[in-house]
Enzyme design. Structure first.
Site, PDB file in Angstrom:
ATOM      1  N   GLN A  61      56.599  20.899  36.084  1.00 12.61           N
ATOM      2  CA  GLN A  61      55.554  21.848  35.722  1.00 12.61           C
ATOM      3  C   GLN A  61      55.960  22.578  34.448  1.00 12.61           C
ATOM      4  O   GLN A  61      57.134  22.765  34.172  1.00 12.61           O
ATOM      5  CB  GLN A  61      55.227  22.793  36.876  1.00 12.61           C
ATOM      6  CG  GLN A  61      55.941  24.122  36.865  1.00 12.61           C
ATOM      7  CD  GLN A  61      57.363  24.005  37.378  1.00 12.61           C
ATOM      8  OE1 GLN A  61      57.972  22.942  37.287  1.00 12.61           O
ATOM      9  NE2 GLN A  61      57.908  25.091  37.887  1.00 12.61           N
ATOM     10  N   SER A  69      55.563  28.556  32.721  1.00 13.04           N
ATOM     11  CA  SER A  69      56.098  29.781  32.114  1.00 13.04           C
ATOM     12  C   SER A  69      56.414  29.609  30.643  1.00 13.04           C
ATOM     13  O   SER A  69      56.676  28.505  30.158  1.00 13.04           O
ATOM     14  CB  SER A  69      57.391  30.185  32.831  1.00 13.04           C
ATOM     15  OG  SER A  69      57.138  30.488  34.168  1.00 13.04           O
ATOM     16  N   SER A 119      60.992  23.253  36.051  1.00 20.01           N
ATOM     17  CA  SER A 119      61.870  22.644  37.051  1.00 20.01           C
ATOM     18  C   SER A 119      61.870  21.134  36.920  1.00 20.01           C
ATOM     19  O   SER A 119      60.822  20.517  36.746  1.00 20.01           O
ATOM     20  CB  SER A 119      61.404  22.992  38.467  1.00 20.01           C
ATOM     21  OG  SER A 119      61.334  24.374  38.623  1.00 20.01           O
ATOM     22  N   GLU A 145      45.575  24.446  50.824  1.00 18.94           N
ATOM     23  CA  GLU A 145      46.826  24.249  51.550  1.00 18.94           C
ATOM     24  C   GLU A 145      48.063  24.329  50.676  1.00 18.94           C
ATOM     25  O   GLU A 145      49.162  24.212  51.171  1.00 18.94           O
ATOM     26  CB  GLU A 145      46.803  22.922  52.327  1.00 18.94           C
ATOM     27  CG  GLU A 145      46.703  21.692  51.464  1.00 18.94           C
ATOM     28  CD  GLU A 145      45.286  21.160  51.420  1.00 18.94           C
ATOM     29  OE1 GLU A 145      44.344  21.999  51.408  1.00 18.94           O
ATOM     30  OE2 GLU A 145      45.114  19.948  51.378  1.00 18.94           O
ATOM     31  N   ASN A 169      58.171  38.001  44.227  1.00 12.95           N
ATOM     32  CA  ASN A 169      57.766  38.713  45.443  1.00 12.95           C
ATOM     33  C   ASN A 169      57.176  40.082  45.130  1.00 12.95           C
ATOM     34  O   ASN A 169      56.401  40.611  45.929  1.00 12.95           O
ATOM     35  CB  ASN A 169      58.961  38.829  46.397  1.00 12.95           C
ATOM     36  CG  ASN A 169      59.231  37.504  47.101  1.00 12.95           C
ATOM     37  OD1 ASN A 169      58.697  36.462  46.707  1.00 12.95           O
ATOM     38  ND2 ASN A 169      60.042  37.543  48.144  1.00 12.95           N
TER      39      ASN A 169
END
Lengths: 334, 383, 334, 383
Positions: free
Chosen positions: B125, B128, B160, B244, B364
């Protein structure tokens, strides 16, 4: 009572800070981690010249010590700069040699430790020694030979070098060597050495935690997301505030242990004070590392960003020379 | 309300278990964050795909089995229980594929998905950027119109797997004049070996090159590799966030297996009287079970056509913190030697991996803002 | 698999919510705490009429159950409204009478429990029974008499009534009474009863936690400080988000335990599932109480503000019928 | 750096210990949050004052011993170790007296302090208002100029001890036209039985009337009861916040004694193998010791003329959370019976009391903002 560093001690800390800043310690650490110890040995000699190791060596062996308060202050600074090498182990070896009652061994090693000429290490019973591969002497308790050969020895070799979660820490089991002190004297000396190692490790951990907060505060003031410095977000501010509370209440425990280790420490159980300092400094530093990593985000998670030097060290020092569990057990032991 | 599996589901589980028992390598593959390990994991993907286990929930035409979400969960439980290798294809399968199913063309699906399923193409991906981490609206990399396609310029980071992967997908600013920062973005796919792409691996905390920076200099992307309409990239990227994906990002099977391994470690290593460790092991077991049952509830809702929406933020916070606590407990069980990076059973590497959990896929902090604002209805902050 | 409440169950919850809202439950709780049980008994009868207690009573004794999923849903609602009385104990007595194998006792009590005519309670071995002073029957294990008299009894008296941190909970030790089931049958029945009590307590605790978050969210939207609603502060938002995460991941454990208690529960160890649910619901509710108190500030710390009804209950339910420590031990027992 | 006491300090400790051993009531006094208990605690203050132990750090002329901060800490250690009664005078001694020493007139000190020292006058604080809790700048109660003094109107709340106390002190808005909300406030003292004052006790969580609402309706306060200049109340109230008040608010002796009692409870009740409880007991012991040593360091700094400033916020966060954890541990040591409100040794009442710690004297959220902004230099928020 005056429970504060005096002007001379404060100046000594400033001198070390300048020395370690000038030495580009992060680059030295990276070289050390990669197996190039040359810049690290040079730094070691500068630290010795500044008197750091002499603080653990008695005057009769060309030292100035033991001076636990100054040692604590120095080791906080070593932790703040993430200095590499068997630092706490050196302090511990000095305690070992002071306590083992073998003047020959003391005379052989202590002056060279004070001068920075010799790099020494020490393994807890049955465990790994830091930097055994490069130390000039690795002390350990042999328990592998015939009963007569059990006792303190300088290893004549070591097992494979293993990596730590702190890349600057390289661990290997010492093997062999001639026993120079046996029996109860060896056990007692080793116990005292382990206490001093825990004490110096606590100080290093506190310095590591302080550096993590300092660096994260600086980052949070500069890094913007959603159009504003992240340091303005209350969640960021409160996490850093909590990290600071942990560290600032670990600090007096460290110096309380230093006072207890001093000749005039009085009737206090120094081992218990050290255990309290070790668990508080270790946990506060680890909490600071978790906070630093989370607030930096991805950049903090990379090896190439210097923050990683402190993050790994906070984790390793938390359990080196006394796990939180064993320290807590000692604090409430009868 | 029940937790019953049908005979068909039980048979599916038995089939998966038998195949895995016969095929999972008996010694762990090398770390997938190394060139050697990456190749070994790619080969394993091929083996999985050969038996149609690599993408069980996809339609058969793309290499799947058309399995329900529940069967996918069953497969994941068996997969992790068998201690099977990490999934080097997961970025493509979890992040790109759902978008292609919803917004791609038939041609794109036919071209991209089978190669993804077989491991022939491994996807990274490219979300960022250095100044756009949690704040994706601040993206600056550009896609400029060119003959028959687009030219990409700029820099992506925290990509990643990109050190060894084949292709990447991400958002690029195609209309710098758009009236809001979320508009004027386009969702594109591109090859990592295309002219103009420079891949610079970045080591994570333990030094392994788990991600990379991508420097893009006039990289040509043909129109066929745009997903959805140009300028609609934000909507395309976000539209699958509530399906999902929130559920599949970390399957319960992973944590159930880890809690089982932790329990075994505790039984083997710990003083049974040591209630401090016992309580933490119990919390890991309870947490894994809670996550499994929470997922069953969400799977039931998805099966009835509901969306998960902001509830996937609850999910993210929970599993990422569970994962860290679980690994911290394991390290503490290992005692004084727990700092060894090459320690037994991979707990140390798992610990380092777990530390990234609260950071990626939306920190988070962002997730808690979303929970507070969208689930609890508290006022929006300055974010 | 369909791990969700169905439409009928959801409607049942709504009915209870309406019933408890209409009953002005906070006023009922305050009266109960002050020793005036009249409004509480009236509420009890309305709950019985809605079928709550029948859920724990088999059909042959004029009940509908046992229906653990419906019980869980109902008890979450009872917790959300802080309903007073020996609620979990009633469910446990039903399990005791279902399991004790004494048809006479079952026939004497179960129909009256289902109808709400009888209020019953139950004491864990050697401990206190909730509302022993007003219950029509308090079941307990006698272990004070001659061996022949050891077993299940309905107490013929109780010790002094003691106050709980939850003012609505009034505790007393049951004493005496004739043993009606002795030996292993008594032990087994009591063990099953304790499991059902823990299960119902977990459900109540979850409801208590949900109410605490709901009320605190409402307060944080209205209360202003420094010119803005406190619910806009990120520290407030994140604490409430964490409280919600805890509760929302306790909820599936509760229903997992309910499924395990169902006749079709299969081979799962229901006791272990209940223990997991109890610790998760209890800790999540307690964390919610701490958050609710902190975010309300001083007003939350007062007895006259209704929040206190839930704060005290969260603390008491955390340890009632299974401390977190004993529950965790059971989860990992072999 | 040392932790040594002088022979004089040791003698002071011995004297305090001997007096306390001879005079501390052998059975605990009734709760000071009841009328009966309040009277008993007031009598105890008189007994303390009679032997000049009630305000050891004050000058002798006001009933003290001119003791250094260190001797005050020594006294506090002995006081709590002796399990002596709670100090019903503490609001006056900790909050009002430092202000009078710095900003009061000689006449005010001579009139107010000896009666405070003897317990003849018990003081309640009157800071908060219904819409001004953490945000004192939002105060709305007024002081209006009258002949020879001021007329107070409005409502105060969370006034600790006011249910039974004699007098109160607080800030009132004397110049509603002031250009900033912090200006135009005046610091006044008033009698709780003065005409126009209505005291409505409020029960804390356990129902005990630990604080009260004050309704003020044209309450006359003579000029002699204004502290500092009218309109300067905010500065007067804040100027002592950085001195030893931060240090004296909760003395280490209190937590050292509580940790000792907890250790005794653990040794008596717990399975020594139960490391979960052992670790929590150890953390309480470590925390109390840390707080003691932190305070010694601050006392050393104060003795050298330094101010504490924002560091008192570290203090507040630390002791308030330590206190709750310590009491939670005690309750868990008591096992299933820990919910009993009248349980042995007052642990339950102490627990309820501890829950207020993070709320009063500036919530811990405010303290964390202060730590972040003033000690770490992070940007000011919207607070």
């Amino acid at each position: 009572m005056r429970f504060l560093l005096d002007a001379e001690q404060t100046e000594f800390v400033r001198t070390l800070d300048r020395l370690l800043t000038a030495a580009d310690t992060p680059a030295t650490v990276r070289a050390w981690s990669a197996g190039d110890h040359t810049p690290g040995r040079a730094l070691w000699e500068r630290l010795a010249a500044a008197g750091v190791f002499a603080l653990a060596v008695p005057e009769e062996y060309d030292g100035l010590g033991p001076l636990p308060v100054e040692l604590a202050a120095a080791f906080v600074e070593l932790g703040r700069h993430a200095a590499p090498g068997p630092l706490a182990e050196t302090v511990a070896v000095c305690a070992l040699l002071r306590g083992a009652g073998d003047r020959g061994a003391a005379k052989e090693w202590l002056p060279r430790i004070a001068s920075g000429e010799a790099v020494v290490s020490l393994a807890p019973a049955g465990s790994y020694a830091l930097d055994a591969d490069i130390a000039d002497a690795v002390f350990h308790v042999r328990s592998d030979g015939p009963a007569a050969a059990v006792g303190l020895a300088v290893a004549d070799g070591h097992g494979p070098v293993r990596a730590s979660l702190d890349p600057a820490r390289r661990l290997a089991r010492p093997v062999g060597g001639e026993v120079f002190v046996a029996g109860a004297a060896a056990r007692d000396a080793m116990r005292a050495a382990a206490d001093w190692a825990a004490f110096a490790t606590a100080a290093q951990a506190l310095g590591v935690g302080l550096a993590l907060v300092e660096r994260t505060v600086a980052y949070a003031k500069e890094r913007t997301q959603f159009g504003t410095a992240i340091g303005g977000f209350q969640a960021v501010k409160h996490r850093l505030a909590d990290a600071l509370v942990g560290l600032e209440f670990a600090r007096p425990l460290l110096y309380g242990a230093a006072v207890a280790l001093s000749p005039a420490g009085g009737p206090v159980d120094a081992g218990r004070e050290i255990a309290a300092a070790k668990v508080a400094c270790g946990e506060a530093a680890y909490a600071a590392a978790r906070t630093a990593l989370q607030l930096h985000g991805a950049i903090g998670y990379t090896a190439e960003y210097d923050l990683s030097l402190w993050i790994g060290k906070a984790r390793a020092l938390r359990t080196a020379w006394g796990t939180p569990s064993s320290c807590r057990a000692r604090v409430v032991s009868r | 309300m029940d937790l019953d599996f049908t005979p068909g589901e039980d048979a599916f589980r038995a089939e998966a278990r038998a195949w895995l028992a016969a095929h999972v390598p008996s010694t762990p593959l090398p770390s997938l964050e190394t060139a050697e390990g990456f190749a070994a994991h790619r080969a394993w993907e091929r083996e999985l795909a050969g038996a149609r286990w690599s993408v069980v929930s996809w339609p058969e035409e793309y290499g799947g089995r058309g399995a329900s979400i529940l069967r996918w969960l069953v497969f994941e439980e068996e997969y992790y229980a068998a201690d099977a290798p990490g999934r080097v294809s997961q970025n493509g399968i979890n992040l790109l594929a759902p978008t292609l199913f919803e917004h791609g063309t038939d041609e794109q699906r036919a071209r991209v998905l089978p190669a993804m399923a077989s491991g022939a193409t491994i996807w990274a991906q490219a979300w960022s950027e250095p100044d756009a981490g949690s704040d994706l609206a601040a993206l600056r990399s550009t896609a400029t119109r060119a003959d028959g396609g687009w030219l990409l310029n700029g820099q992506k980071t925290w990509s990643s797997r990109a050190a060894f992967a084949d292709r990447a997908f991400g958002l690029f600013r195609s209309d710098p004049a758009a009236d809001r920062p979320h508009r004027g973005l386009t969702y594109l796919m591109f090859a990592l070996d295309a002219p103009g792409v420079t891949v610079r691996p970045i080591g994570r905390l333990d030094g392994k090159p788990a991600f990379a920076e991508l420097f893009l200099d006039d990289v040509f992307v043909p129109d066929e590799d745009v997903i959805g309409a140009p300028g609609q990239g934000w909507r395309v990227a976000m539209s699958t966030a509530g399906n999902e994906r929130g559920l599949t990002l970390r399957s319960p099977g992973r944590f159930l297996a880890a809690a089982d391994r932790l329990t075994a470690l505790w039984q083997e290593r710990a003083d049974p009287h040591d209630t401090a460790l016992r309580d933490r092991v119990a919390d890991a077991v309870i947490g894994a079970r809670a996550y499994q049952l929470f997922t069953f509830a969400n799977a039931s809702r998805l099966a009835e056509g509901e969306d998960l929406g902001a509830e996937s933020s609850l999910n993210k916070v929970f599993w990422s913190e569970l994962d860290i606590r679980l690994h911290e407990t394991a390290l503490d069980l290992l005692g004084a030697d727990c700092e060894l990076a090459d320690g037994a059973d991979g707990w140390a590497e798992g610990y380092v991996f777990s530390l990234g959990g609260p950071i990626y896929a939306g920190t988070n902090e962002i997730q808690r803002d979303i929970i507070a604002e969208r689930l609890l209805g508290l006022p929006k902050g300055r974010r």
